[in-house]
Scaffold this motif. Structure first.
Motif, short mmCIF file in Angstrom:
data_model
loop_
_atom_site.label_atom_id
_atom_site.label_comp_id
_atom_site.label_asym_id
_atom_site.label_seq_id
_atom_site.Cartn_x
_atom_site.Cartn_y
_atom_site.Cartn_z
N ARG B 40 3.48 13.85 -1.94
CA ARG B 40 3.63 12.39 -1.86
C ARG B 40 2.27 11.76 -1.65
O ARG B 40 1.28 12.45 -1.41
CB ARG B 40 4.54 12.01 -0.68
CG ARG B 40 5.96 12.44 -0.83
CD ARG B 40 6.80 11.91 0.30
NE ARG B 40 6.58 12.62 1.55
CZ ARG B 40 6.06 12.07 2.64
NH1 ARG B 40 5.69 10.80 2.63
NH2 ARG B 40 5.90 12.77 3.73
N ILE B 41 2.26 10.42 -1.73
CA ILE B 41 1.01 9.72 -1.47
C ILE B 41 0.83 9.51 0.02
O ILE B 41 -0.26 9.62 0.56
CB ILE B 41 0.99 8.38 -2.22
CG1 ILE B 41 0.99 8.63 -3.71
CG2 ILE B 41 -0.23 7.56 -1.81
CD1 ILE B 41 1.19 7.40 -4.53
N ASN B 44 -0.06 4.15 2.97
CA ASN B 44 -1.34 3.58 2.55
C ASN B 44 -1.27 2.07 2.40
O ASN B 44 -2.15 1.46 1.85
CB ASN B 44 -1.79 4.21 1.22
CG ASN B 44 -0.84 3.87 0.09
OD1 ASN B 44 0.24 3.34 0.33
ND2 ASN B 44 -1.23 4.16 -1.12
N ARG B 45 -0.19 1.44 2.86
CA ARG B 45 -0.02 0.04 2.50
C ARG B 45 -0.46 -0.93 3.59
O ARG B 45 -0.70 -2.10 3.31
CB ARG B 45 1.43 -0.25 2.12
CG ARG B 45 1.88 0.63 0.98
CD ARG B 45 2.85 -0.05 0.08
NE ARG B 45 2.31 -1.21 -0.58
CZ ARG B 45 1.62 -1.18 -1.72
NH1 ARG B 45 1.36 -0.05 -2.31
NH2 ARG B 45 1.19 -2.29 -2.27
N ARG B 56 -7.88 -0.21 4.24
CA ARG B 56 -6.64 0.54 4.35
C ARG B 56 -6.87 1.86 5.07
O ARG B 56 -5.95 2.41 5.64
CB ARG B 56 -6.03 0.79 2.97
CG ARG B 56 -5.50 -0.47 2.34
CD ARG B 56 -4.68 -0.18 1.11
NE ARG B 56 -4.01 -1.37 0.63
CZ ARG B 56 -3.17 -1.39 -0.38
NH1 ARG B 56 -2.89 -0.29 -1.03
NH2 ARG B 56 -2.58 -2.50 -0.74
#
Lengths: 209, 381, 547
Positions: B40-41, B44-45, B56
């Motif tokens: 998954r990433i 990060n938002r 970020r």
């Protein structure tokens, strides 16, 4: 009658597996491998395009609001009420959708067109047409039930996350303002109004004989 | 005397501050690490916007946001709780792991008067001018650790009892029985090490390992046992049945919100740090780096004589850094275990504790005793 | 009893009965549009065609026809029997009739149905008949094929006003003439007729007339399709959301049986429909009776109140009962008058009579004034239960409202406990009631008596509680609860019983069943279970002709 007994075979595990420690090490190796793969992809910026290829090796998720997977043409989105040529709703308040609705999220108050309107005494229209989008289960039964193609779910958008519950209650004006994913507020199915040139036929005064 | 007080206060502030912030950093590590492992990433938002600049920090801002959220969240208390115990529980859960660090040596003793000089053993005679890299050097060392770690169960048990919620109560019960069970194995697993080191003082243990070899080589079984028991003590996967969300919502802290919940959560992560530090100190040579002595780099083997003398303060810095990096490695491993192993069943946990770890620890004590007896030629040591 | 055979089933019949009538009585429905058990026979819809086998030894009458042969891809010569309309063919002993078992009949019905729908606009979404439309029912049961006619259907007038109550849509009309016959045979007024022929055929008003009188809504009621719709119901609701409850019309003393259709979600009544009862109203109701459901919500008493120096004050029901009991306890024996109501159910009146008997109070009866009756259904007496109120009094003397006012003028009454709000006495005469110190009234609606009460208790209306009425011919008929009580309303018998208990009287009734059971024992004449002939599946009778 005695119930049938299904005898499960005991899994055949070696002592090394039973000891668990080695298996833990193997597991840690696997996760570490994936960690290394993911981290190196992220650091090098070399992640696969998950939008186009969801099954690519490595990072497989997308940054949702920035990237979006396209919806299918027949995907059921938020409802809209289709328009007639004069901008009035196609809906005739027959209550078929609210009857078909398994979530009972549609409320319609039918009314008669005002005196002087061409449709007065002949058709009705929804004075109130309210859908509780929180209750809605997006099954599409209302669209199936509609005999007039007045309600559609082809907006291609899903429910916005509002702050206030009452914002999820879509009224007639809101539903009428929704646009299909192809940008139209109408329906492609033709509709013949009495008196239209598209509504030919004999009648008592203009006979065919 | 002034130096003693100033250095003590600085050390306490440094360690408590580091540990509490470590909780926030570990939160990020845990999220990002699991994301990477699971293709998954990851977070990060969360963004800090300064003009057109968007920070970020690869998701680190989420930890800040979480902290702010927990502070500003409504401090909600359910009806019917035992108010005093309910408020006491998070404190009781967070304080013991912080206190544990008091006796852990995280570097060689610093002599500020001789910072730029080469180490000399005679400096140690002026004890008032020494700054040991340890908040306090108790002569009961490891016993203090057992005592304080044992107090950790109180927080969970209190929270479960005071919450007026059956899920919480079940979680508290599970936490209490699990921690009590594993404390036994944990304590016994270290008996072998104490026998080898002939001391319970942690700084002397490090010294012993500096002079001989790392504890993991003398007590490999104890290392495994202690690691297992330490993870069980932190109540993390695979030993997280006290908060098993599939059956108990969130276990003993079901009814906690806001900063109180945050104290439980950060208490858990501080425990991870503390247990890693303990493992490093007892089994991995503490702050000691191989071939680095108090005078600098020394290699005298295989017919090679290498000597590279460093100033005293460099040696101290290298020691502290070594300790930090060793801890970081172990923390990473503990977090990785969380994302690798599935959760044990409750009976499996109990079985593992009483029927595997405890006998194994006893055998370890017996074997260690026999080996020591053999090595010392049967003489009373 | 002679019998004939219908699809291998023996059907008994009386002499002169038609096949459809005899089958209808046996619960077998032969598909039909134009036939109605209460009307004369028109035999114009051709839906009820059946095959009648010839008597033994005789040849069947066969017709030469062409049928499509798919294998040959051409029409081939074929024969089929001459079919007979079941509504017009009198049954005879030993006759063999084939309906469902004959493929000729089934084929014919499908074709009749297809013809009827050929020019139909299929505007079910905007049609109020949808859901109870015979075209829909028979399409599904008899036809079930797509429309084959490709031409544009004939367009006819839509939304033609037929007077104040009815709107006509000629496109939906199948010209079965039921509405014309109901005007002729029930109302006795030839207001409607047909004009044109073939697919231009439509129902029109007689020149210079509009649909008027007391039975206009029956035209809509008999219409099997959506051609006639009533203004009060059209565009209001869909019939499939409504729930029917058996009830009795409160419009007059005839006591017409009716269904009241309510929407259970909105807890609101949407319409009345006649309920067949051969002994009382046959198949019909008058317009006023059909509209009583609207009267039910008008001017309701929804909360208890008491009149004080500064006007009326709102009370809870319990407070009001306490206050009433306190006031009535002080009244010496013989100085209390009890007022029954010809508008309230027998059960309410029964408990009131018990209340009066235990206090030794004289009985009086409040009622609405008379109105214009007719010889068809409408009784001169506007009160649904005058007979029942008298019957539950069990031979005790029941005075009129005038008698009560006389007694008040003579100073013989100190307090009044009353049911209902209506009075047949004039407004000025009622002012005499002002001399009475305490008027406790249990009323569902506001009215002349309610305005003069000192303590007013909210009673449930006839739709909100079960009960029974005895009509002018002495038939006691039960009705069921259709809606939950609105506001604070409580069934009147319950209010009386609670008031009695607050006054330490022996009124133990807590359930409706107990009241009904006690009434069956004490005043069996008023018991609806015994004397009622109310039956939704009443046998067919000869059409009633009043013209």
């Amino acid at each position: 009658m005695p119930g049938k007994t299904k005898v499960l075979k005991k899994p055949n595990r070696s002592l090394a597996e039973q000891a668990y420690l080695l298996e833990i090490a193997k597991g840690l190796g696997t996760t570490l491998k994936h960690f290394w793969q993911g981290t190196s992809q992220m650091v090098s910026g070399n992640t696969p395009d998950a939008v186009k290829d969801p099954w690519a090796d490595g990072i497989a998720t997308i940054s949702y609001p920035d990237e979006k997977r396209p919806y299918a043409e027949r995907w059921r989105g938020v409802h809209r009420l289709t328009h007639r040529d004069d901008g009035s709703p196609r809906c005739v308040a027959c209550l078929c959708c609210s009857t078909a609705c398994p979530a009972q999220c549609i409320y319609i108050k039918p009314a008669e067109y005002a005196e002087g309107d061409a449709r007065h005494g002949y058709e009705r229209y929804p004075e109130l047409f309210v859908i509780d989008e929180l209750r809605c289960i997006f099954c599409g039964f209302c669209v199936e039930a509609c005999p007039c193609d007045a309600i559609r779910m082809d907006t291609g958008t899903h429910m916005t996350a509002y702050d206030v519950k009452s914002d999820f209650i879509y009224d007639k004006a809101k539903l009428m303002s929704m646009v299909s994913q192809h940008g139209t507020q109408k329906s492609e199915n033709p509709r013949h109004e009495p008196g239209d040139p598209t509504h030919p036929g004999v009648d008592r005064l203009h006979g065919g004989h | 005397m002034l130096l003693f007080w100033i250095s003590a206060i600085v050390k306490i502030a440094l360690i408590v501050g580091t540990l509490v912030n470590m909780a926030a950093i570990l939160l990020w590590v845990e999220r990002k690490q699991s994301a990477m492992m699971q293709n998954r990433i990851g977070p990060n938002r969360a963004t800090i916007k300064i003009g057109s600049l968007e920070i970020r920090a690869a998701g680190l801002v989420h930890s800040i946001a979480d902290g702010i959220k927990m502070i500003w969240k409504e401090d909600w208390e359910p009806v019917g709780v035992d108010k005093f115990l309910y408020r006491l529980a998070p404190i009781a859960a967070l304080v013991p792991p912080l206190c544990l660090f008091a006796v852990i040596p995280f570097g060689p003793t610093l002599y500020p008067d001789h910072a730029r000089d080469l180490y000399d053993a005679s400096w140690a005679q002026d004890a008032m001018r020494a700054v040991p890299m340890q908040i306090t050097n108790l002569n009961v060392g490891v016993l203090y650790i057992f005592a304080v770690a044992g107090a950790g169960v109180i927080g969970a048990a209190l929270a479960g009892w005071a919450s007026n919620n059956k899920f919480s109560l079940m979680g508290g019960l599970r936490a209490a029985s699990q921690m009590v069970s594993y404390e036994v194995a944990m304590g016994l697993s270290l008996v072998g090490s104490m026998m080898v080191y002939q001391t319970v003082r942690l700084d002397e243990m490090v010294t012993w390992q500096t002079q001989h070899c790392w504890g993991i080589f003398t007590q490999p079984l104890a290392f495994v046992l202690f690691t297992t028991a330490a993870i069980a003590e932190t109540k993390r996967v695979p030993f997280d049945v006290p908060e098993g969300e599939s059956e108990l919502v969130a276990g003993y802290f079901t009814e906690y919100a806001g900063l109180k919940f945050g104290m439980f959560a950060s208490g858990e992560l501080v425990e991870v740090c503390t247990s890693s530090a303990l493992l490093v100190t007892i089994f991995l040579g503490g702050w000691q780096l191989p071939f680095v002595q108090l005078t600098g780099f020394e290699f005298h083997a295989l017919g090679i004589d290498l000597s590279w003398h460093w100033a005293h303060f460099i040696v101290v810095i290298v020691g502290v850094l070594t300790f930090v990096l060793k801890c970081a490695g172990l923390i990473f491993m503990q977090l990785q275990i969380r994302w690798t192993l599935p959760r044990f069943r409750y009976d499996q946990i109990m079985k593992l504790g009483w029927r595997m770890l405890l006998p194994a620890a006893l055998v370890n004590v017996l074997a260690t005793g026999m080996v020591l007896l053999f090595l010392n030629g049967g003489a009373h040591s | 009893m002679p019998t004939f055979k219908l699809d291998d089933r023996e059907i008994p019949f009386e002499k002169g009965e038609t096949i459809i009538q005899a089958a209808h009585r046996q619960g077998i429905e032969i598909p039909h549009y134009c036939w109605h058990p209460g009307l004369s026979i028109a035999a114009n819809c051709r839906m009820c065609l059946v095959e009648v086998e010839p008597p033994p030894g005789q040849r069947a009458m066969m017709l030469d026809i062409l049928t499509w042969d798919a294998a040959k891809n051409d029409y081939v010569v074929d024969r089929k029997p001459k079919l007979q309309p079941a509504c017009q063919l009198a049954a005879s002993d030993g006759m063999v009739v084939r309906s469902e078992s004959s493929h000729f009949v089934k084929n014919t019905r499908a074709h009749v149905q297809e013809f009827l729908l050929a020019n139909h606009p299929v505007d079910c979404p905007i049609c109020d008949q949808a859901g109870e439309c015979k075209l829909q029912d028979y399409y599904l049961s008899q036809q079930h094929t797509p429309k084959r006619m490709l031409d544009e259907p004939v367009h006819k007038p839509k939304a033609v006003p037929f007077g104040d109550t009815i709107v006509y849509d000629a496109e939906r009309c199948i010209t079965c003439t039921r509405c014309i016959r109901v005007c002729d045979e029930l109302a006795g007024d030839h207001m409607l007729d047909l004009r044109e022929r073939g697919n231009r055929n439509e129902v029109v008003l007689a020149p210079g007339r509009k649909l008027e009188g007391d039975y206009t809504l029956m035209t809509e009621h008999v219409c099997p399709v959506g051609a006639l719709t009533s203004r009060h119901f059209r565009f209001k609701a869909r019939v499939w959301t409504l729930k029917e409850t058996p009830s009795i019309c409160t419009g007059c003393a005839t006591g017409c049986n009716m269904w009241v259709d309510v929407d259970p979600r909105e807890e609101r009544a949407y319409r009345n429909r006649p309920r067949d009862n051969a002994a009382v109203n046959k198949y019909w109701m008058c317009d006023d009776g059909m509209m009583t459901y609207l009267r039910e919500t008008e001017r309701r008493v929804l909360e208890a109140s008491a009149r004080g120096d500064a006007g009326r004050t709102k009370l809870t029901v319990d407070q009001a009962i306490e206050r009433a009991a306190a006031a009535l306890k002080g009244v010496p024996k013989g100085w209390l008058a009890v007022l029954l109501s010809a508008q309230a159910s027998s059960e309410d009146n029964f408990v009131m009579v018990e209340f009066a008997r235990q206090l030794g109070a004289p009985l009086y009866l409040s009622a609405k004034a008379g109105w214009k009756g007719d010889k068809i259904l409408r009784s001169e007496d506007q009160n649904p239960n005058r007979a029942g109120a008298v019957a539950v009094a069990n031979n005790a003397k029941v005075g009129t409202m005038k008698d009560l006012l006389h007694a008040v003028s003579a100073g013989q009454v100190q307090a009044v406990v009353g049911l209902g709000t209506d009075s047949d006495a004039e407004g000025d005469a009622l002012a005499t009631l002002g001399r009475v110190s305490d008027v406790v009234l249990l009323a569902s609606h506001d009215g002349p008596l309610a305005a003069r009460s000192t303590v007013l208790l909210p009673a449930a209306s006839w739709l909100e509680a079960p009960g029974s009425f005895m009509n002018v011919r002495g038939i006691a008929q039960p009705f069921a609860k259709a809606l939950p009580p609105k506001g604070d309303a409580v069934p009147a018998w319950d209010l009386v019983a609670r008031l009695g208990r607050a006054m330490e009287l022996d009124l133990k009734y807590r359930k409706f069943k107990e009241v009904r059971a006690a009434m069956a024992v004490i005043t069996p004449a008023a018991n609806p279970e015994k004397s009622s002939t109310a039956d939704a599946t009443a046998p067919a009778v000869q059409p009633q002709t009043t013209a």
